[in-house]
Design a protein around this motif. Structure first.
Motif, PDB file in Angstrom:
ATOM      1  N   VAL A  78       0.831  -1.205   0.000  1.00  0.00           N
ATOM      2  CA  VAL A  78       0.000   0.000   0.000  1.00  0.00           C
ATOM      3  C   VAL A  78       0.863   1.252   0.000  1.00  0.00           C
ATOM      4  O   VAL A  78       1.954   1.275   0.580  1.00  0.00           O
ATOM      5  CB  VAL A  78      -0.926  -0.011   1.246  1.00  0.00           C
ATOM      6  CG1 VAL A  78      -1.517   1.350   1.512  1.00  0.00           C
ATOM      7  CG2 VAL A  78      -2.039  -1.035   1.065  1.00  0.00           C
ATOM      8  N   HIS A  79       0.357   2.306  -0.661  1.00  0.00           N
ATOM      9  CA  HIS A  79       0.976   3.632  -0.601  1.00  0.00           C
ATOM     10  C   HIS A  79       0.017   4.575   0.124  1.00  0.00           C
ATOM     11  O   HIS A  79      -1.094   4.824  -0.358  1.00  0.00           O
ATOM     12  CB  HIS A  79       1.267   4.168  -2.006  1.00  0.00           C
ATOM     13  CG  HIS A  79       2.394   3.464  -2.694  1.00  0.00           C
ATOM     14  ND1 HIS A  79       2.253   2.214  -3.258  1.00  0.00           N
ATOM     15  CD2 HIS A  79       3.690   3.823  -2.898  1.00  0.00           C
ATOM     16  CE1 HIS A  79       3.407   1.842  -3.790  1.00  0.00           C
ATOM     17  NE2 HIS A  79       4.288   2.793  -3.582  1.00  0.00           N
ATOM     18  N   ILE A  80       0.435   5.070   1.280  1.00  0.00           N
ATOM     19  CA  ILE A  80      -0.368   6.049   2.019  1.00  0.00           C
ATOM     20  C   ILE A  80      -0.009   7.433   1.498  1.00  0.00           C
ATOM     21  O   ILE A  80       1.158   7.828   1.501  1.00  0.00           O
ATOM     22  CB  ILE A  80      -0.113   5.951   3.530  1.00  0.00           C
ATOM     23  CG1 ILE A  80      -0.501   4.556   4.039  1.00  0.00           C
ATOM     24  CG2 ILE A  80      -0.901   7.025   4.278  1.00  0.00           C
ATOM     25  CD1 ILE A  80      -0.244   4.351   5.520  1.00  0.00           C
ATOM     26  N   VAL A  81      -1.032   8.167   1.034  1.00  0.00           N
ATOM     27  CA  VAL A  81      -0.799   9.483   0.436  1.00  0.00           C
ATOM     28  C   VAL A  81      -1.565  10.537   1.228  1.00  0.00           C
ATOM     29  O   VAL A  81      -2.616  10.257   1.804  1.00  0.00           O
ATOM     30  CB  VAL A  81      -1.230   9.505  -1.049  1.00  0.00           C
ATOM     31  CG1 VAL A  81      -0.365   8.560  -1.865  1.00  0.00           C
ATOM     32  CG2 VAL A  81      -2.701   9.134  -1.205  1.00  0.00           C
ATOM     33  N   PRO A  82      -1.049  11.772   1.274  1.00  0.00           N
ATOM     34  CA  PRO A  82      -1.676  12.814   2.095  1.00  0.00           C
ATOM     35  C   PRO A  82      -2.918  13.401   1.430  1.00  0.00           C
ATOM     36  O   PRO A  82      -2.899  13.760   0.252  1.00  0.00           O
ATOM     37  CB  PRO A  82      -0.572  13.867   2.225  1.00  0.00           C
ATOM     38  CG  PRO A  82       0.246  13.696   0.982  1.00  0.00           C
ATOM     39  CD  PRO A  82       0.206  12.232   0.654  1.00  0.00           C
ATOM     40  N   ALA A  83      -3.991  13.488   2.194  1.00  0.00           N
ATOM     41  CA  ALA A  83      -5.200  14.154   1.715  1.00  0.00           C
ATOM     42  C   ALA A  83      -5.005  15.664   1.783  1.00  0.00           C
ATOM     43  O   ALA A  83      -4.286  16.171   2.649  1.00  0.00           O
ATOM     44  CB  ALA A  83      -6.398  13.736   2.562  1.00  0.00           C
ATOM     45  N   LEU A  84      -5.628  16.371   0.861  1.00  0.00           N
ATOM     46  CA  LEU A  84      -5.564  17.831   0.882  1.00  0.00           C
ATOM     47  C   LEU A  84      -6.493  18.375   1.963  1.00  0.00           C
ATOM     48  O   LEU A  84      -7.476  17.736   2.343  1.00  0.00           O
ATOM     49  CB  LEU A  84      -5.967  18.397  -0.482  1.00  0.00           C
ATOM     50  CG  LEU A  84      -5.113  17.969  -1.683  1.00  0.00           C
ATOM     51  CD1 LEU A  84      -5.618  18.640  -2.958  1.00  0.00           C
ATOM     52  CD2 LEU A  84      -3.648  18.299  -1.464  1.00  0.00           C
ATOM     53  N   THR A  85      -6.186  19.558   2.437  1.00  0.00           N
ATOM     54  CA  THR A  85      -7.032  20.256   3.405  1.00  0.00           C
ATOM     55  C   THR A  85      -7.508  21.562   2.773  1.00  0.00           C
ATOM     56  O   THR A  85      -6.952  22.009   1.758  1.00  0.00           O
ATOM     57  CB  THR A  85      -6.252  20.566   4.694  1.00  0.00           C
ATOM     58  OG1 THR A  85      -5.252  21.561   4.401  1.00  0.00           O
ATOM     59  CG2 THR A  85      -5.569  19.312   5.234  1.00  0.00           C
TER      60      THR A  85
END
Length: 333
Positions: free
Chosen positions: A115-122
């Motif tokens: 899995v690749h954990i990617v940052p959600a935008l805010t």
């Protein structure tokens, strides 16, 4: 007869000792070398980061992508042995939700998923500045929907993933949000369903397949299979046309689908799941769904608030969703 005296082997430790003594006897020189090496390492790191960011920006411009693909410094790779037949698995996570990230890391490791954990935008993300003109409240007589800052950030997060799928030339990807539970035998069940999907629609005959959904008006059955669980039970799973599926907590997207979505949802006026349903009818998006779901969204509560709608507990109104065997329950997560 000439006697040959053997040479003593050269000892590297001797050289290290002499070097250390030499430097310690000269503190200014030692301090200078230490500072110089530290700055050199930092400068090299900055150059590498700038080169990676520049490369991502060039890819974005060349492919006319609304968002730059993820850089290596943005993603966290959780290695595993399976991607469930997809080119990549993404997990979308807000960097402030370290609790959810820890939960998802344990969950995917339990299933040995890669899995690749990617940052959600805010709402404060600079990448959303060019799209703030899309923000609006409900129109006249509540017609036209609404798109507030949290929905815009959610839309941008999924658009960024689709941009990364296209830029990385992935044939397909599984996208999960960070508040889900997964079927314990998902690898075996999905492998069986995937064969039926390919025989029914072809390798690239679909745009999105919802492995998890809510309030879904299921359409005609395209494929049905009987699966025998490890406990000897038999369960029927099917792939259907998705007539009106909401929620984006777990879906697969094809390369063709990602390219379509980047074009069709670039100027949205609603949240991403509402926009998908509207475009399905108007732009011939091929949306499919798995029944029963293989991935479900965790119930919202005071301990697990929504990131998009804080304080909103509307998930309690959804029909109860259950997995055959919950991975979270199996490992008491």
């Amino acid at each position: 007869m000439v006697s040959v005296v053997p040479r003593k082997p050269f000892r590297r430790s001797f050289l290290r000792e002499r070097t250390c003594i030499f430097l310690l006897q000269r503190p200014p020189l030692f301090l200078f070398l230490f500072v110089f090496c530290t700055l050199l390492v930092r400068f090299t790191h900055v150059l590498n980061f700038h080169a990676t960011w520049k490369e991502a920006s060039e890819i974005q411009v060349r492919l006319d992508l609304p968002f730059a693909p993820f850089t290596s410094t943005e993603t966290v790779h959780i290695p595993g042995t399976s991607t469930l037949g997809f080119s990549r698995i993404y997990v979308l996570n807000l960097v402030t939700r370290t609790d959810r990230r820890a939960y998802m890391e344990t969950l995917v490791r339990s299933l040995n998923l890669d899995v690749h954990i990617v940052p959600a935008l805010t709402p404060a993300s600079s990448e959303l500045l060019p799209y703030r003109h899309l923000l609006h409240e409900r129109g006249w007589l509540n017609v036209g929907g609404y798109l507030r800052e949290p929905e815009l950030a959610c839309w941008g997060s999924h658009m960024k993933i689709w941009s990364d799928v296209v830029a990385s030339n992935l044939s397909s990807a599984l996208v999960m949000e960070d508040d889900v539970d997964i079927e314990w035998e998902i690898e075996e069940i999905w492998a069986q369903l995937q064969k039926g999907l390919e025989s029914t629609t072809g390798l690239d005959g679909w745009d999105i397949v919802y492995l998890g959904h809510c309030f879904n008006k299921a359409g005609p059955v395209l494929y049905r299979s009987m699966y025998t669980t490890r406990n000897g039970g038999q369960v029927v799973h099917s792939i259907r046309e998705a007539r009106e599926s909401f929620c984006t907590h777990a879906y697969a997207v094809s390369h063709r689908g990602a390219m379509k979505l980047l074009r069709l949802l670039r100027d949205t006026d609603r949240s991403v799941d509402w926009a998908l349903n509207r475009r399905r009818r108007k732009a011939h998006l091929r949306l499919l769904s798995v029944h029963t779901p293989l991935i479900i969204q965790l119930r919202k509560s005071a301990d697990n608030p929504s990131d998009v709608h804080p304080g909103d507990m509307r998930s309690e109104e959804r029909p109860e969703e259950e997995l055959i065997e919950s991975t979270a329950s199996h490992f008491k997560l």
